[in-house]
Each structure stands twice: as C-alpha cells, then as structure tokens.
Design an enzyme around this catalytic site. Structure first.
Site, PDB file in Angstrom:
ATOM      1  N   ASP A 113       0.840  -1.207   0.000  1.00  0.00           N
ATOM      2  CA  ASP A 113       0.000   0.000   0.000  1.00  0.00           C
ATOM      3  C   ASP A 113       0.878   1.260   0.000  1.00  0.00           C
ATOM      4  OD1 ASP A 113       0.870  -0.201   2.594  1.00  0.00           O
ATOM      5  OD2 ASP A 113      -1.099   0.086   3.520  1.00  0.00           O
ATOM      6  N   SER A 114       2.200   1.070   0.057  1.00  0.00           N
ATOM      7  CA  SER A 114       3.131   2.182  -0.172  1.00  0.00           C
ATOM      8  C   SER A 114       2.908   2.786  -1.559  1.00  0.00           C
ATOM      9  CB  SER A 114       4.585   1.713  -0.031  1.00  0.00           C
ATOM     10  OG  SER A 114       4.805   0.565  -0.829  1.00  0.00           O
ATOM     11  N   ASP A 143      -1.197  -6.064  -0.222  1.00  0.00           N
ATOM     12  CA  ASP A 143      -1.523  -5.406   1.046  1.00  0.00           C
ATOM     13  C   ASP A 143      -3.010  -5.137   1.141  1.00  0.00           C
ATOM     14  OD1 ASP A 143       0.441  -4.963   2.932  1.00  0.00           O
ATOM     15  OD2 ASP A 143       1.241  -3.180   1.931  1.00  0.00           O
ATOM     16  N   LYS A 174      -1.474  -9.351   2.793  1.00  0.00           N
ATOM     17  CA  LYS A 174      -0.714  -8.934   3.987  1.00  0.00           C
ATOM     18  C   LYS A 174      -1.576  -7.944   4.757  1.00  0.00           C
ATOM     19  CE  LYS A 174       3.065  -6.050   3.820  1.00  0.00           C
ATOM     20  NZ  LYS A 174       2.596  -4.884   4.607  1.00  0.00           N
ATOM     21  N   GLU A 176      -1.587  -5.437   8.551  1.00  0.00           N
ATOM     22  CA  GLU A 176      -0.776  -4.882   9.641  1.00  0.00           C
ATOM     23  C   GLU A 176      -1.448  -5.164  10.984  1.00  0.00           C
ATOM     24  OE1 GLU A 176       0.158  -0.742   8.993  1.00  0.00           O
ATOM     25  OE2 GLU A 176       0.919  -1.128   6.975  1.00  0.00           O
ATOM     26  N   GLU A 190       9.038  -4.436  10.453  1.00  0.00           N
ATOM     27  CA  GLU A 190       9.474  -3.141   9.909  1.00  0.00           C
ATOM     28  C   GLU A 190       9.930  -2.188  11.021  1.00  0.00           C
ATOM     29  OE1 GLU A 190       6.742  -1.133   7.245  1.00  0.00           O
ATOM     30  OE2 GLU A 190       8.033   0.644   7.152  1.00  0.00           O
TER      31      GLU A 190
HETATM   32  O1  KIV Z   1       3.524  -1.138   1.654  1.00  0.00           O
HETATM   33  C1  KIV Z   1       4.690  -1.576   1.620  1.00  0.00           C
HETATM   34  O2  KIV Z   1       5.456  -1.328   0.694  1.00  0.00           O
HETATM   35  C2  KIV Z   1       5.113  -2.424   2.743  1.00  0.00           C
HETATM   36  C3  KIV Z   1       6.562  -2.744   2.835  1.00  0.00           C
HETATM   37  C4  KIV Z   1       7.329  -1.550   3.232  1.00  0.00           C
HETATM   38  C5  KIV Z   1       6.814  -3.900   3.720  1.00  0.00           C
HETATM   39  O3  KIV Z   1       4.327  -2.796   3.538  1.00  0.00           O
END
Ligand code: KIV
Length: 290
Positions: free
Chosen positions: A67-68, A106, A136, A138, A205
């Site tokens: 989600d970055s 994510d 994924k 959090e 992280e």
């Molecule tokens: O969103 C992302 O890119 C991440 C990584 C930094 C692990 O969660």
C-alpha cells in the site's frame, strides 16, 4: 535450492508477456524456514505495475503489491487513503507481469480491521480480482483471530509488526519501534500471536535490531525485515527507494542505483533534441518507398 531463474524479459510495449513459468507457492515460501533456520533468505520487493513485475520477477521469491503505492504512485501523504480498488488494479497488473514469484497484496487501511468477516470479504475480493496468492495485513495480537479466520477459509496471510505505517496517527510518526522494554515486549508478543494464528511469513518493519533477532528466533514462520536485521529470514525494500527514485529515503534503505538522475539526464537530452529539431532523426521517420 536457488530460486533465481533466467527468463527472457526482452519484451516490448506492444508485446508485454514473456514466457510463462512455474510459480512458487505459499507452502514453499513457508517451508524455507525449517526448525528455526532459513538457509536461503527470502527476497521480496514491492511491485505496482506489470512491467516492473516482469523486471523483478526472476530475481525475487515474493512480489509485494504494497500500500506504499499510495505515496510512490499516487503522491498521497500516507497509506491511509489507499483503497481496495487501487490495490486490486495494481495487484492484477503485477500478477499479469509475473510468472515466478508469489504475489502478496496489502490490505489497505479500513478494509479489514472492523471484523474478521469484513477482512474475509476484502481479502476474497483481492484474490478473485487479481489472481494473487496471499494478502498482507498490519497489526499483531488484535489481528490474530482474523488471521486464523482467513487461513481456515483458504486465504494465506502475511503479517506485519513493528512500525506499522497504517497506524501512523496512533504512533505519531515513522520512528523505529522497540526502544523501550514495553514496546519491545509488545512487538515480540504481537509476532508470537500472529505466528500461532498461522501467518505464512511476517514483515518486521522499523525496529531496533535486537528485537528483530529475538522475533526471528521466537517464531516458526519466516520473518522478512525492512529496517530490521540481516538475521531476519528475508528482506524487503520498496523498489523505487532501492533504485534511487527519490532524493530522500529512510536510513535503512540502501540505494543501489541513482535512477532519478538517469531519468533527469535522459529527459533533458530528449527535450533539447526536440527543441533543436534533431529528434526525430532519419532512423525514427518513415519515408515513402522508392
Ligand atoms: O507497503 C509496503 O510497501 C510495505 C513494505 C514496506 C513492507 O508494507
């Protein structure tokens, strides 16, 4: 077994699909850590587009549609505004562009925290729309029940502990975690709770190194570090960070290239050739046949 393959990635924009090959699976990723040991560390990078996925695929075990992308692709101030549809669209592109790596998507903020049923709906949508193998999410202990629920219903989950960017408004920033005993204990118990709930791997992280090492030893699932430790069972970076797309990066990022300056120089040359009419030249123009 090495998972780095040679694949013909000499594609063109009009013909973007390289030769298909056998994809790694979630159980094979999980099995890379045996009796607390990972002989060959897991290689993960973020990918958001089909072409990026093609270029990374042969070198990686996992591609993370992170989600970055909110910040990297959309110029958003954080990951908070990222939507399920953004993740589905980019996830589908990454699956289309890859043949070897396990693709993990994510779950964006607000798509899974309310209940395990909400998490299932969102995760199932992502897997159906994209063909990715896993999601994924959090969070630690608070998410353990959700992880077990998804797992039992056919959705493999990667965890994410330590600095969790979706919680930026609670954490108050992106500083490394685990400096106080209370914070360190919480990270370890979060990781153990996710492990017991059945995550197939977990990102650690932005934590002080001893905590990353403690977690890696304490859990049976592989840990994938970012700003953590080389002793994690694998590593992940945001691809644009490691390629040098940005001038400023977090301390834990190693910039392997300076792509931003390559682009700057290349575009400056193009602009000057357009302005002095040396582009397009003979090679780039069509002439009538004699
Ligand atoms: O969103 C992302 O890119 C991440 C990584 C930094 C692990 O969660």
């Amino acid at each position: 077994m090495s998972t780095t393959y040679k694949l013909d990635t000499s594609t063109s924009r009009a013909n973007p699909t390289p030769k298909p090959m056998k994809r790694l699976t979630v159980p094979r990723i999980r099995a890379r850590k045996q009796d607390g040991e990972t002989k060959e560390p897991l290689v993960m990078l973020t990918a958001y587009t089909a072409r990026q996925a093609q270029l990374l695929d042969t070198h990686c075990d996992l591609l993370l549609v992170g989600d970055s992308l909110g910040q990297v692709i959309y110029g958003l101030p954080s990951t908070i505004p990222v939507t399920l549809e953004m993740m589905a669209n980019h996830g589908a592109a990454v699956v289309r562009g890859s043949y070897h790596s396990v693709v993990v998507i994510d779950m964006p903020f607000g798509s899974y925290e309310a209940s395990k049923e909400q998490a299932f709906e969102s995760a199932a949508h992502l897997l159906k729309e994209t063909g990715a193998a896993a999601v994924k999410l959090e969070g630690g202990e608070a998410m353990a029940e959700t992880v077990a629920f998804l797992n039992a219903r056919g959705i493999p989950v990667m965890g994410h502990v330590g600095l969790t960017p979706q919680a930026v408004n609670v954490l108050g920033g992106y500083a490394a975690r685990g400096r106080s005993d209370a914070e360190a204990d919480k990270i370890v118990s979060d990781a153990k709770a996710l492990d017991d709930a059945g995550v197939f791997a977990m990102v650690i992280e932005g934590v002080v190194e001893p905590i990353a090492i403690t977690v890696t030893k304490a859990v049976s699932a592989p840990t994938i570090g970012i700003g953590a430790s080389a002793q994690c069972d694998g590593q992940v970076l945001v691809t644009e960070d490691m390629l040098g797309m940005f001038e400023r990066v977090p301390r834990f990022v190693k910039r392997y290239e300076g792509i931003a300056s390559v682009i700057d120089k290349t575009v400056a040359t193009y602009a000057s050739e357009v302005r002095d009419r040396s582009f397009p030249g003979e090679d780039q123009t069509y002439q009538p046949k004699d």
